[in-house]
Design a protein around this motif. Structure first.
Motif, PDB file in Angstrom:
ATOM      1  N   SER B 176      -2.642  -1.744  -8.163  1.00 16.92           N
ATOM      2  CA  SER B 176      -2.829  -1.461  -6.733  1.00 16.92           C
ATOM      3  C   SER B 176      -1.499  -1.314  -6.010  1.00 16.92           C
ATOM      4  N   GLY B 177      -0.444  -1.933  -6.562  1.00 17.22           N
ATOM      5  CA  GLY B 177       0.853  -1.860  -5.897  1.00 17.22           C
ATOM      6  C   GLY B 177       1.562  -0.523  -6.003  1.00 17.22           C
ATOM      7  N   GLU B 178       1.133   0.340  -6.933  1.00 17.87           N
ATOM      8  CA  GLU B 178       1.841   1.614  -7.140  1.00 17.87           C
ATOM      9  C   GLU B 178       1.989   2.372  -5.831  1.00 17.87           C
ATOM     10  N   LEU B 179       0.958   2.327  -5.021  1.00 21.56           N
ATOM     11  CA  LEU B 179       1.046   2.960  -3.712  1.00 21.56           C
ATOM     12  C   LEU B 179       1.073   1.897  -2.611  1.00 21.56           C
ATOM     13  N   GLN B 180       0.197   0.911  -2.726  1.00 27.32           N
ATOM     14  CA  GLN B 180      -0.036  -0.021  -1.619  1.00 27.32           C
ATOM     15  C   GLN B 180       1.162  -0.932  -1.321  1.00 27.32           C
ATOM     16  N   ASN B 181       2.007  -1.179  -2.327  1.00 28.89           N
ATOM     17  CA  ASN B 181       3.164  -2.068  -2.094  1.00 28.89           C
ATOM     18  C   ASN B 181       4.433  -1.338  -1.689  1.00 28.89           C
ATOM     19  N   LEU B 182       4.391  -0.028  -1.583  1.00 24.11           N
ATOM     20  CA  LEU B 182       5.595   0.696  -1.159  1.00 24.11           C
ATOM     21  C   LEU B 182       6.032   0.174   0.198  1.00 24.11           C
ATOM     22  N   GLU B 183       7.327   0.015   0.355  1.00 26.42           N
ATOM     23  CA  GLU B 183       7.860  -0.480   1.636  1.00 26.42           C
ATOM     24  C   GLU B 183       8.531   0.646   2.394  1.00 26.42           C
ATOM     25  N   PHE B 184       8.287   0.698   3.679  1.00 35.03           N
ATOM     26  CA  PHE B 184       8.961   1.708   4.498  1.00 35.03           C
ATOM     27  C   PHE B 184       9.482   1.016   5.751  1.00 35.03           C
ATOM     28  N   ARG B 185      10.212   1.749   6.559  1.00 37.35           N
ATOM     29  CA  ARG B 185      10.908   1.160   7.727  1.00 37.35           C
ATOM     30  C   ARG B 185      11.600  -0.144   7.320  1.00 37.35           C
ATOM     31  N   GLY B 186      12.117  -0.165   6.108  1.00 34.57           N
ATOM     32  CA  GLY B 186      12.839  -1.348   5.665  1.00 34.57           C
ATOM     33  C   GLY B 186      11.976  -2.431   5.073  1.00 34.57           C
ATOM     34  N   ASP B 187      10.829  -2.753   5.709  1.00 32.30           N
ATOM     35  CA  ASP B 187      10.108  -3.920   5.197  1.00 32.30           C
ATOM     36  C   ASP B 187       8.589  -3.831   5.234  1.00 32.30           C
ATOM     37  N   GLU B 188       8.005  -2.909   6.017  1.00 28.97           N
ATOM     38  CA  GLU B 188       6.547  -2.906   6.111  1.00 28.97           C
ATOM     39  C   GLU B 188       5.947  -2.208   4.893  1.00 28.97           C
ATOM     40  N   THR B 189       4.934  -2.839   4.295  1.00 26.34           N
ATOM     41  CA  THR B 189       4.299  -2.228   3.131  1.00 26.34           C
ATOM     42  C   THR B 189       3.163  -1.308   3.577  1.00 26.34           C
ATOM     43  N   VAL B 190       2.765  -0.410   2.652  1.00 27.19           N
ATOM     44  CA  VAL B 190       1.631   0.472   2.921  1.00 27.19           C
ATOM     45  C   VAL B 190       0.376  -0.361   3.187  1.00 27.19           C
ATOM     46  N   TYR B 191       0.150  -1.422   2.403  1.00 31.21           N
ATOM     47  CA  TYR B 191      -1.080  -2.200   2.617  1.00 31.21           C
ATOM     48  C   TYR B 191      -1.091  -2.894   3.969  1.00 31.21           C
ATOM     49  N   LEU B 192       0.089  -3.378   4.398  1.00 30.39           N
ATOM     50  CA  LEU B 192       0.133  -4.036   5.704  1.00 30.39           C
ATOM     51  C   LEU B 192      -0.085  -3.013   6.828  1.00 30.39           C
ATOM     52  N   HIS B 193       0.489  -1.835   6.641  1.00 24.86           N
ATOM     53  CA  HIS B 193       0.289  -0.756   7.616  1.00 24.86           C
ATOM     54  C   HIS B 193      -1.196  -0.402   7.713  1.00 24.86           C
ATOM     55  N   MET B 194      -1.850  -0.288   6.553  1.00 26.15           N
ATOM     56  CA  MET B 194      -3.281   0.014   6.544  1.00 26.15           C
ATOM     57  C   MET B 194      -4.049  -1.121   7.223  1.00 26.15           C
ATOM     58  N   GLY B 195      -3.666  -2.345   6.945  1.00 25.52           N
ATOM     59  CA  GLY B 195      -4.305  -3.497   7.583  1.00 25.52           C
ATOM     60  C   GLY B 195      -4.152  -3.456   9.101  1.00 25.52           C
ATOM     61  N   ARG B 196      -2.965  -3.098   9.566  1.00 19.34           N
ATOM     62  CA  ARG B 196      -2.745  -3.023  11.019  1.00 19.34           C
ATOM     63  C   ARG B 196      -3.576  -1.905  11.649  1.00 19.34           C
ATOM     64  N   MET B 197      -3.776  -0.827  10.885  1.00 17.43           N
ATOM     65  CA  MET B 197      -4.651   0.232  11.401  1.00 17.43           C
ATOM     66  C   MET B 197      -6.076  -0.314  11.545  1.00 17.43           C
ATOM     67  N   CYS B 198      -6.520  -1.135  10.589  1.00 18.63           N
ATOM     68  CA  CYS B 198      -7.861  -1.746  10.684  1.00 18.63           C
ATOM     69  C   CYS B 198      -7.971  -2.586  11.950  1.00 18.63           C
ATOM     70  N   GLU B 199      -6.954  -3.417  12.166  1.00 22.89           N
ATOM     71  CA  GLU B 199      -6.940  -4.280  13.346  1.00 22.89           C
ATOM     72  C   GLU B 199      -7.046  -3.418  14.614  1.00 22.89           C
ATOM     73  N   ASP B 200      -6.352  -2.303  14.606  1.00 22.31           N
ATOM     74  CA  ASP B 200      -6.336  -1.400  15.748  1.00 22.31           C
ATOM     75  C   ASP B 200      -7.682  -0.679  15.917  1.00 22.31           C
ATOM     76  N   TRP B 201      -8.243  -0.166  14.803  1.00 24.29           N
ATOM     77  CA  TRP B 201      -9.541   0.522  14.888  1.00 24.29           C
ATOM     78  C   TRP B 201     -10.632  -0.414  15.403  1.00 24.29           C
ATOM     79  N   GLY B 202     -10.499  -1.707  15.088  1.00 28.88           N
ATOM     80  CA  GLY B 202     -11.557  -2.643  15.437  1.00 28.88           C
ATOM     81  C   GLY B 202     -11.398  -3.297  16.799  1.00 28.88           C
ATOM     82  N   LYS B 203     -10.234  -3.101  17.415  1.00 35.54           N
ATOM     83  CA  LYS B 203      -9.923  -3.929  18.590  1.00 35.54           C
ATOM     84  C   LYS B 203     -10.864  -3.727  19.783  1.00 35.54           C
ATOM     85  N   LYS B 204     -11.482  -2.541  19.858  1.00 39.13           N
ATOM     86  CA  LYS B 204     -12.341  -2.258  21.007  1.00 39.13           C
ATOM     87  C   LYS B 204     -13.569  -3.151  21.046  1.00 39.13           C
ATOM     88  N   VAL B 205     -14.112  -3.460  19.863  1.00 35.54           N
ATOM     89  CA  VAL B 205     -15.346  -4.252  19.844  1.00 35.54           C
ATOM     90  C   VAL B 205     -15.184  -5.463  18.931  1.00 35.54           C
TER      91      VAL B 205
END
Lengths: 312, 312
Positions: B176-205
């Motif tokens: 799972s790390g082949e893509l999901q663990n890639l780090e960008f902007r110095g330290d944020e991983t793809v999985y954390l970025h995806m997780g933050r998008m989830c938090e954002d998509w859900g925030k309305k309700v």
């Protein structure tokens, strides 16, 4: 495992296009729906029956000029298992007419679960020793977010059965960059990284015409990235959505092709399926003829840009 | 749109687990297969019939102690449209017993296509004015590689119907790390970025218990990342695969839960389904009783680590 069979069909027909079969009820002429609803009522079963009739009519008018169809699973699942039965029957019918079938399911999972998808859509199911094809497509679109564990189980079946896959790399939609354009290690994007994984997954088995059985989905709506990826991924065959309704033109697709005019297949779904709704005064019974007309226009449009397609 | 209904069932049963229904033929007792093959032969239809019988037996023994089931679409598609019919019937049966159904399809696409998946699995299909549920699950697993265009169409239907989704964030498999663990902007991983998008998509309700209807799939096989994501994504409910057969234990799951013992549901598929194959001398007709025993063991194992589950 390669796209040789598909490439040969493309060159034979001098047509690098695939007709998407995304049969929403709104696209289907009234006379077809009426007949199906008369038999089964306004039910999932009635809708699925209408879809199958509609698809068969399209295939009858397209199979001699278009090398491939791409049914999109979502539009069949929307009509429950009746719809999924119509999907299976559509695939069977298209294959009986000699078409190459790309099942657009964007499936993804890991290990034995991905193997189950591979068996379902590309292989044969073993039922205590007896074998049956569940869906029997020639290629399947897949999503590579889970890495090699989600791709390797497909490769085994692709090799055994001479089938292929298309992995999502750079999709055609406006928000595709939210994840796919992220840059890491200073400059490499997620989509390029995914593309390189495709090149790597496919490297073991490259076909006669230089392409492996691991293709990539790359949208016509990002023509610069399409050209970039063609350069970076010489063995990866492209499935290119985004032509027509989504805004891409023939020039936007050009970068997907190599110097022999091969290397990609361009999809049009609504453009072909709904051509009949754009012709004023058309008898709706001529819906498939209108689809044929649009398919010819699209073929000639692309050919004018990429030239003759040659098997090296 | 939230996971309130699921959370209430979890707290009522004091059990934060979901039973995966991934019915390979090899997991099904001989007496069930024999009966189905007698009726339909060793065919896709026969296999699908056996699957449905097997699933119903499991559900009958589990519904009073396990809050949810998670049928994995791949294992039904493997048996063609007959298998997909068994999926629809399994969902219906589990719901009739009061269980929460998570359809594990990892679906993904854009715009109207994603809307079609949302309608298929969570909504109601409109057939020229008449409405029918195609599959009728309570939640659907999805893949967010295409960004917001692939998630927004789900949110509309989730709000209308009080349903939820689980987006793949950090999957349980070795690669799972082949893509999901890639780090960008110095330290944020793809999985954390995806997780933050989830938090954002859900925030309305956000529901009564602090969680939105946009959940995340995070594997128990990466316990440190699970704990990291729990901290970063306070409104995102987790679906946690990887317990049992894949190697995760109760302690590995602990980080997924909040101070009230809620915030996650842990899946076991083979562990529960195949429990009967691990008990020497067991009459195979007791396969579902063995599943119940294992479900109780798993419940108590998790409870020993997370304590009592409370609705705040």
């Amino acid at each position: 495992m390669s796209f040789d069979r598909l490439i040969e069909k493309i060159v034979e027909k001098q047509n690098p296009t695939v007709a998407g079969l995304d049969p929403k009820l709104a696209y289907i002429p009234e006379y077809i729906k009426e007949e199906s609803f008369k038999k089964y009522g306004k039910t999932l079963e009635g809708a699925a029956d209408a879809i199958l009739t509609y698809n068969k009519g399209l295939i009858d008018e397209l199979y001699d000029i278009v090398p491939a169809v791409k049914p999109q699973c979502a539009y069949y699942e929307m009509y429950g298992w009746y719809g999924v039965r119509a999907l299976a029957e559509t695939i069977k019918y298209a294959k009986s007419k000699g078409m190459f079938v790309i099942t657009d399911g964007k499936r993804n999972d890991i290990g034995t679960t991905m193997e189950a998808y591979a068996i379902a859509h590309l292989g044969e199911t073993d039922i205590d020793g007896e074998k049956e094809e569940a869906f029997g497509g020639d290629a399947l679109t897949v999503n590579g977010y889970l890495g090699s564990d989600g791709i390797n189980p497909l490769l085994t079946i692709c090799e055994e059965k001479d089938k292929g896959i298309f992995v999502l790399v750079k999709t055609s939609n406006p928000s595709s960059g939210e994840l796919q354009n992220l840059e890491f290690r200073g400059d490499e994007t997620v989509y390029l990284h995914m593309g390189r994984m495709c090149e790597d997954w496919g490297k073991k088995v490259v076909g006669k015409y230089g392409y492996s059985g691991v293709g990539a989905v790359v949208g016509a709506t990002y023509p610069e990235m399409l050209t970039e990826l063609r350069g970076e991924l010489p063995k990866t065959f492209f499935l290119v959505p985004g032509y027509g309704a989504q805004g891409g033109g023939a020039n936007d697709c050009k970068g997907a092709f190599d110097q022999n005019g091969i290397g990609a297949i361009v999809n049009s779904s609504r453009g072909i399926m709904c051509a009949w709704q754009k012709i004023e005064g058309l008898d709706e019974k001529d819906y498939a003829k209108a689809a044929r007309q649009e398919a010819i226009r699209m073929r000639d449009d692309l050919k004018s840009v990429i030239g003759e397609m040659k098997l090296k």
